[in-house]
Scaffold this motif. Sequence first.
Motif, short mmCIF file in Angstrom:
data_model
loop_
_atom_site.label_atom_id
_atom_site.label_comp_id
_atom_site.label_asym_id
_atom_site.label_seq_id
_atom_site.Cartn_x
_atom_site.Cartn_y
_atom_site.Cartn_z
N LYS A 1 -17.33 -6.34 12.01
CA LYS A 1 -17.77 -6.89 10.72
C LYS A 1 -17.95 -8.40 10.74
O LYS A 1 -18.77 -8.93 10.00
CB LYS A 1 -16.78 -6.50 9.63
N ASP B 1 -4.92 -9.10 6.83
CA ASP B 1 -5.61 -9.29 5.55
C ASP B 1 -5.95 -10.76 5.34
O ASP B 1 -7.06 -11.12 4.98
CB ASP B 1 -4.72 -8.84 4.38
N GLY C 1 -11.08 -2.63 5.05
CA GLY C 1 -10.27 -1.43 4.93
C GLY C 1 -8.88 -1.80 4.44
O GLY C 1 -8.41 -2.91 4.66
N ASP C 2 -8.24 -0.86 3.80
CA ASP C 2 -6.96 -1.14 3.17
C ASP C 2 -5.84 -0.48 3.98
O ASP C 2 -5.18 0.43 3.52
CB ASP C 2 -7.00 -0.60 1.74
N PHE C 3 -5.66 -0.93 5.23
CA PHE C 3 -4.69 -0.27 6.09
C PHE C 3 -3.80 -1.23 6.87
O PHE C 3 -3.15 -0.82 7.81
CB PHE C 3 -5.39 0.68 7.07
N ASP C 4 -3.76 -2.49 6.50
CA ASP C 4 -2.91 -3.45 7.20
C ASP C 4 -1.51 -3.40 6.60
O ASP C 4 -1.28 -3.93 5.52
CB ASP C 4 -3.50 -4.86 7.08
N LYS D 1 -7.15 -1.09 16.25
CA LYS D 1 -8.16 -0.55 15.33
C LYS D 1 -8.63 -1.65 14.37
O LYS D 1 -9.82 -1.83 14.14
CB LYS D 1 -7.58 0.63 14.56
N MET D 2 -7.66 -2.41 13.81
CA MET D 2 -8.02 -3.49 12.89
C MET D 2 -8.86 -4.55 13.59
O MET D 2 -9.82 -5.07 13.03
CB MET D 2 -6.75 -4.12 12.29
N ILE E 1 -12.45 -3.23 14.00
CA ILE E 1 -13.18 -3.28 12.72
C ILE E 1 -13.56 -4.71 12.38
O ILE E 1 -14.70 -4.99 12.00
CB ILE E 1 -12.34 -2.65 11.60
N ALA F 1 -11.04 -4.76 0.56
CA ALA F 1 -11.61 -3.46 0.90
C ALA F 1 -12.71 -3.56 1.96
O ALA F 1 -13.02 -2.58 2.63
CB ALA F 1 -12.17 -2.79 -0.36
N TYR F 2 -13.27 -4.75 2.17
CA TYR F 2 -14.34 -4.93 3.15
C TYR F 2 -13.89 -4.51 4.54
O TYR F 2 -14.66 -3.94 5.31
CB TYR F 2 -14.78 -6.40 3.15
N ARG G 1 0.85 -1.18 0.00
CA ARG G 1 0.00 0.00 0.00
C ARG G 1 0.89 1.23 0.00
O ARG G 1 1.93 1.24 0.64
CB ARG G 1 -0.89 0.03 1.25
#
Length: 196
Positions: free
Chosen positions: A192, A144, A135-138, A184-185, A188, A132-133, A9
Amino acid sequence: MLAVPLQPRAGSARSASVATYQPNLNDPQTTVTRQSALSQDSYLRRLYEDWYRMVLSEIPLVHGEVLELGSGGGFLRDVFPNVTTSDVMQIPGVDLQVDARRLPFADGSLRAIVGTNVVHRTLYERIAAKRAYFGDFDPFGDFDLLFGAAMLHAKIVDVPIRYRERVYGETNISRFRHGLLLFKMLGIAAAKLKFR
């Protein structure tokens, strides 16, 4: 789990080593590039050597071959010369090009089957398509794979790892900044996966 390169990323810790994260998983050159990068990184190589020794200590001392699935860019043969290496692609230095669902061995002929970071390619592609479900921040890629596999109801095998104090190399992880990101991950993913 299959040693599959995750997409870097922009601005992530992984974007600094783009050479090891090629997008074309069907190109054996991607694995050759990763193998070259692994052999040049002394810290990562020592980490894998320690891991391989731990795996080998668990193999029973009985007759039969030891098969490594998803050998790819790894170097288990350097630590255990008698291993039969395999991958789904024809890669230089790998003994067999084989689909793990159809192994060319008679029942009971193998002493052990081992694999490090092996994820079936089709599962990985399904996980990547749904990235993307969450989020793209790992920045590390572990979540992931784990969150994606959980969302797809894939079987996840937990192997206990005993971490020790680092005695060589420098960490790329910021204890507090990345720790907060990991929480945070987790939040989320809980929202979900568990509380949807």
